[in-house]
Design a protein around this motif. Structure first.
Motif, PDB file in Angstrom:
ATOM      1  N   ILE A   1     134.171  48.645  35.248  1.00  0.00           N
ATOM      2  CA  ILE A   1     133.931  47.749  36.240  1.00  0.00           C
ATOM      3  C   ILE A   1     134.778  46.423  35.687  1.00  0.00           C
ATOM      4  O   ILE A   1     134.902  46.249  34.750  1.00  0.00           O
ATOM      5  CB  ILE A   1     132.609  47.181  36.595  1.00  0.00           C
ATOM      6  CG1 ILE A   1     131.844  46.697  35.378  1.00  0.00           C
ATOM      7  CG2 ILE A   1     131.689  48.572  37.150  1.00  0.00           C
ATOM      8  CD1 ILE A   1     130.454  45.980  35.879  1.00  0.00           C
TER       9      ILE A   1
ATOM     10  N   PRO B   1     133.950  42.593  36.214  1.00  0.00           N
ATOM     11  CA  PRO B   1     133.172  41.708  36.948  1.00  0.00           C
ATOM     12  C   PRO B   1     133.819  40.387  37.371  1.00  0.00           C
ATOM     13  O   PRO B   1     134.996  40.116  36.901  1.00  0.00           O
ATOM     14  CB  PRO B   1     132.246  41.488  35.810  1.00  0.00           C
ATOM     15  CG  PRO B   1     132.891  41.536  34.569  1.00  0.00           C
ATOM     16  CD  PRO B   1     133.781  42.881  34.802  1.00  0.00           C
ATOM     17  N   GLN B   2     133.174  39.715  38.283  1.00  0.00           N
ATOM     18  CA  GLN B   2     133.659  38.433  38.710  1.00  0.00           C
ATOM     19  C   GLN B   2     133.000  37.319  38.012  1.00  0.00           C
ATOM     20  O   GLN B   2     131.799  37.563  37.886  1.00  0.00           O
ATOM     21  CB  GLN B   2     133.233  38.374  40.196  1.00  0.00           C
ATOM     22  CG  GLN B   2     133.837  39.364  41.136  1.00  0.00           C
ATOM     23  CD  GLN B   2     135.329  39.388  40.964  1.00  0.00           C
ATOM     24  OE1 GLN B   2     136.129  38.452  41.276  1.00  0.00           O
ATOM     25  NE2 GLN B   2     136.019  40.600  40.879  1.00  0.00           N
TER      26      GLN B   2
ATOM     27  N   SER C   1     128.606  41.307  39.351  1.00  0.00           N
ATOM     28  CA  SER C   1     129.113  42.606  39.790  1.00  0.00           C
ATOM     29  C   SER C   1     128.049  43.306  40.730  1.00  0.00           C
ATOM     30  O   SER C   1     126.919  43.335  40.577  1.00  0.00           O
ATOM     31  CB  SER C   1     129.593  43.665  38.741  1.00  0.00           C
ATOM     32  OG  SER C   1     130.159  44.782  39.177  1.00  0.00           O
TER      33      SER C   1
ATOM     34  N   VAL D   1     126.999  40.476  32.350  1.00  0.00           N
ATOM     35  CA  VAL D   1     127.023  41.013  33.719  1.00  0.00           C
ATOM     36  C   VAL D   1     125.735  41.331  34.316  1.00  0.00           C
ATOM     37  O   VAL D   1     124.789  42.236  33.845  1.00  0.00           O
ATOM     38  CB  VAL D   1     128.162  42.555  33.924  1.00  0.00           C
ATOM     39  CG1 VAL D   1     128.334  42.388  35.419  1.00  0.00           C
ATOM     40  CG2 VAL D   1     129.409  41.975  33.098  1.00  0.00           C
TER      41      VAL D   1
ATOM     42  N   GLU E   1     125.360  40.920  41.558  1.00  0.00           N
ATOM     43  CA  GLU E   1     126.034  39.963  42.137  1.00  0.00           C
ATOM     44  C   GLU E   1     124.977  39.284  43.240  1.00  0.00           C
ATOM     45  O   GLU E   1     124.842  38.069  43.316  1.00  0.00           O
ATOM     46  CB  GLU E   1     127.140  40.668  43.028  1.00  0.00           C
ATOM     47  CG  GLU E   1     127.879  39.738  44.005  1.00  0.00           C
ATOM     48  CD  GLU E   1     129.161  40.306  44.947  1.00  0.00           C
ATOM     49  OE1 GLU E   1     129.758  39.568  45.506  1.00  0.00           O
ATOM     50  OE2 GLU E   1     129.194  41.648  44.765  1.00  0.00           O
TER      51      GLU E   1
END
Length: 287
Positions: A43, A45-46, A69, A121, A124
């Motif tokens: 992934i 992540p943001q 995420s 992480v 979200e």
């Protein structure tokens, strides 16, 4: 004088269970399952928020990038009132936040000095909830620091600071998160018949610590699965601090957080079709 056959049978069953338990421990300690493949997912992540702190006692600067995420599951629902009670309780570690913790990477801060950064992480959904309430944000930072300390044997200062104009230090890297980690389930005396009543029920289970005194080395889960005749219907997933068991088709479902970080790769599971008990032996990651 004749011996009571029922007592002899009971003693033999106890001896067999003890031998099985010791066998599981030996298998785990010998890392016999270390080559099992692990299902994972990559992934990106943001960015979320960046926390500045330092190690103790040497006071080396550390930055923690708390990312978000949708691929990471959220923790169980928690109201603000419940969070306050949790923080005031004697053991707040009972509530676990699923997270993926990355390796340390070297970065340069605003003063052109070298520093260490870690990426954490989380869900979200849970991150957005924490952004709306300062108490939840403080809780999120605290559990992130605790996760780093447990995984890398660190001691981090709680005199931390959230950077206002920076959500991430360095560049956002991909992370390999584990989606499934299934220990091989060895079967004793397999049978062909099985039952599948609906809806799925939460099975009775207990968690045992070995050794019972001192630092834990193993966590043993004993899960009772009455009516399950074969391990073929069991789907077991282990996370760093989570155990999920599904018994097809919709017979049992168990999703529980584990009070320690465990080594999923070296965990061993075995289902005894006589007692209909699934035993999962999980090495505890030393903190």
């Amino acid at each position: 004088m004749e011996a009571d056959s029922s007592l002899l049978s009971s003693e033999m069953e106890l001896q067999q269970q003890e031998e099985l338990y010791q066998q599981l421990l030996l298998q785990t300690m010998g890392k016999m399952q270390s080559e099992n493949p692990r299902d994972s997912r990559v992934i990106r992540p943001q960015p979320g928020l960046c926390v500045k702190t330092f190690t103790l006692p040497d006071k080396r600067k550390v930055f923690v990038n708390i990312c978000q995420s949708a691929a990471v599951p959220p923790p169980p629902p928690l109201s603000k009132e419940a969070l306050v009670e949790l923080l005031e309780s004697e053991d707040p570690t009972g509530y676990r936040v699923p997270m993926s913790i990355g390796e340390a990477h070297t970065e340069v801060d605003n003063n052109s000095q070298g520093c260490t950064a870690y990426d954490v992480v989380i869900s979200e959904e849970f991150f957005q909830k924490c952004q709306k309430d300062p108490l939840f944000q403080q809780f999120l930072i605290a559990v992130s620091l605790e996760g780093l300390e447990n995984k890398y044997n660190l001691e981090l200062s709680r005199d931390w600071k959230v950077l206002k104009n920076r959500k991430f230090l360095g560049s956002v890297n991909e992370q390999n998160i584990r989606t499934k980690s299934k220990p091989v389930i060895q079967e004793i005396d397999p049978k062909d018949t099985r039952t599948a009543p609906e809806p799925a029920k939460r099975p009775e289970f207990c968690l045992l610590v070995e050794p019972p005194v001192g630092d834990p080395e193993f966590l043993i889960a004993e899960i009772q699965l009455p009516g399950v005749a074969s391990s073929l219907s069991l789907v077991l997933d282990l996370g760093e601090d989570r155990l999920v068991l599904n018994v097809r088709p919709s017979l049992f479902h168990l999703d529980c957080f584990i009070p320690f970080f465990i080594d999923q790769e070296d965990s061993v599971a075995q289902y005894n079709t006589n007692t209909q008990i699934l035993t999962v032996t999980m090495p505890v990651v030393s903190s």
